[in-house]
Design a protein around this motif. Structure first.
Motif, PDB file in Angstrom:
ATOM      1  N   ARG A 288       0.883  -1.475   0.007  1.00 19.94           N
ATOM      2  CA  ARG A 288      -0.052  -0.059   0.013  1.00 19.94           C
ATOM      3  C   ARG A 288       0.869   1.292  -0.030  1.00 19.94           C
ATOM      4  N   ASP A 289       1.785   1.182   0.794  1.00 22.77           N
ATOM      5  CA  ASP A 289       2.886   2.383   0.786  1.00 22.77           C
ATOM      6  C   ASP A 289       3.278   2.655  -0.592  1.00 22.77           C
ATOM      7  N   LEU A 290       3.690   1.627  -1.245  1.00 21.86           N
ATOM      8  CA  LEU A 290       4.376   1.912  -2.625  1.00 21.86           C
ATOM      9  C   LEU A 290       3.600   1.952  -3.834  1.00 21.86           C
ATOM     10  N   TYR A 291       2.191   1.503  -3.729  1.00 19.84           N
ATOM     11  CA  TYR A 291       1.568   1.503  -4.803  1.00 19.84           C
ATOM     12  C   TYR A 291       0.023   2.063  -4.567  1.00 19.84           C
ATOM     13  N   GLY A 292      -0.200   2.665  -3.215  1.00 19.47           N
ATOM     14  CA  GLY A 292      -1.484   3.101  -2.962  1.00 19.47           C
ATOM     15  C   GLY A 292      -2.833   2.867  -2.934  1.00 19.47           C
ATOM     16  N   GLY A 293      -2.772   1.562  -3.104  1.00 24.95           N
ATOM     17  CA  GLY A 293      -4.085   0.737  -3.120  1.00 24.95           C
ATOM     18  C   GLY A 293      -4.912   0.679  -1.865  1.00 24.95           C
ATOM     19  N   GLN A 294      -6.291   0.651  -1.941  1.00 26.51           N
ATOM     20  CA  GLN A 294      -6.953   0.198  -0.703  1.00 26.51           C
ATOM     21  C   GLN A 294      -7.520  -1.117  -1.138  1.00 26.51           C
ATOM     22  N   ALA A 295      -7.717  -1.785   0.202  1.00 27.63           N
ATOM     23  CA  ALA A 295      -8.051  -3.335   0.123  1.00 27.63           C
ATOM     24  C   ALA A 295      -9.668  -3.308  -0.334  1.00 27.63           C
ATOM     25  N   GLU A 296     -10.060  -4.190  -1.030  1.00 24.87           N
ATOM     26  CA  GLU A 296     -11.464  -4.330  -1.334  1.00 24.87           C
ATOM     27  C   GLU A 296     -12.035  -5.781  -0.910  1.00 24.87           C
TER      28      GLU A 296
END
Length: 296
Positions: A288-296
């Motif tokens: 998340r820190d590297l790619y900025g995604g949010q879990a679904e």
């Protein structure tokens, strides 16, 4: 009843063969066969239809396979939860990564994770997305990288979305174009990955949506070999743009495909509702820190 026997039976069904199961489990074919026989004797029920071609579970075998997957997954959860008592100072994280794009996307995650948590031992299993999802169901990996969409049984964290591009040698007139419709390649042989790669499903589904079934001339699990075949003029290959730009040379052209469904959508996935170790959560935090995604 021993977990090891259930594990062997499940792997025989998954691998569709005793010899392939033996390779995966680092055992011998005779040991696997003996374990399955012992399991059948313990349960007093045949688990495999030995008169059928190939590996066909009986109705009892289907039950044992389905329940066995859950038992093995629960055992993995238990072991990881017990390991939590040791904290993040040490422990093991078992990851499943695909053979396409893993080096590009996950090498930076490895480096950052190792920097933050040097005591965690990371064990890798590398397969196509379909195989990785099966390993996840069986609890043999805690996290896996796979292409979206995935089944509702999984939760996921997006990593990167890339268009698929066509690789063509200059021998084909289509190679002179910057972009191309997929149906313009209907007369060109296709070079695909081995069965079990979700990328194949994306490509073939897009072809059928465009009204044709491609002639597949070759399959391989090796990206470099596929690129070489395309460069040698055998046909069209397909890769995510980020991978194609790093793995090809001037001998092959990279052409955009004009199809919104030809997309490589990579995510990290895990079993919905399963116990997630702190080591696994820490991996997701780095992603998340590297790619900025949010879990679904």
């Amino acid at each position: 009843m021993e977990f090891r026997k259930i594990e062997m039976f499940v792997e025989v069904v998954r691998q569709q063969g005793f010899s392939r199961a033996a390779k995966v489990l680092f055992s011998t074919q005779s040991t696997i066969s003996k374990a399955v026989r012992q399991l059948e004797n313990e349960l007093d029920a045949p688990l495999l239809d030995r008169g059928a071609p190939g590996i066909v579970p009986t109705p009892s075998g289907e039950v044992v396979y389905r329940r066995g997957l859950r038992l093995l997954a629960e055992r993995g959860d238990m072991e990881r939860e017990l390991e939590e008592l040791q904290g993040l100072a040490k422990g093991t994280l078992v990851l499943g990564l695909p053979q396409i794009g893993a080096a590009t996307l996950f090498a930076p995650v490895f480096a950052e994770y190792r920097k933050r948590f040097p005591g965690i031992d990371i064990r890798l299993m590398e397969h196509g997305s379909d195989e990785l999802e099966e390993l996840l169901r069986a609890g043999r990996v805690e996290l896996a990288a796979s292409l979206l969409p995935v089944s509702e049984e999984f939760e996921w964290l997006p990593v990167r979305r890339e268009p698929l591009v066509a690789l063509l040698s200059p021998d084909y007139p289509q190679a002179a174009r910057k972009s191309i419709r997929l149906d313009a390649l209907r007369e060109v042989p296709f070079i695909l990955f081995e069965d079990g790669f979700a990328l194949n499903r994306i490509i073939l589904t897009a072809c059928r949506r465009s009204g044709f079934e491609p002639a597949v001339i070759a399959k391989s699990s090796q990206i470099d070999f596929i690129c070489k075949l395309a460069g040698a003029g055998l046909g069209a290959a397909f890769l995510p743009r980020i991978v194609a730009e790093r793995r090809t040379s001037g001998a092959v052209g990279i052409i955009d495909v004009e199809d919104p469904h030809m997309v490589w959508d990579m995510a990290v996935i895990w079993r919905r509702g399963a116990y997630r170790s702190r080591a696994a959560q820490a991996w997701l935090d780095v992603v998340r820190d590297l790619y900025g995604g949010q879990a679904e």
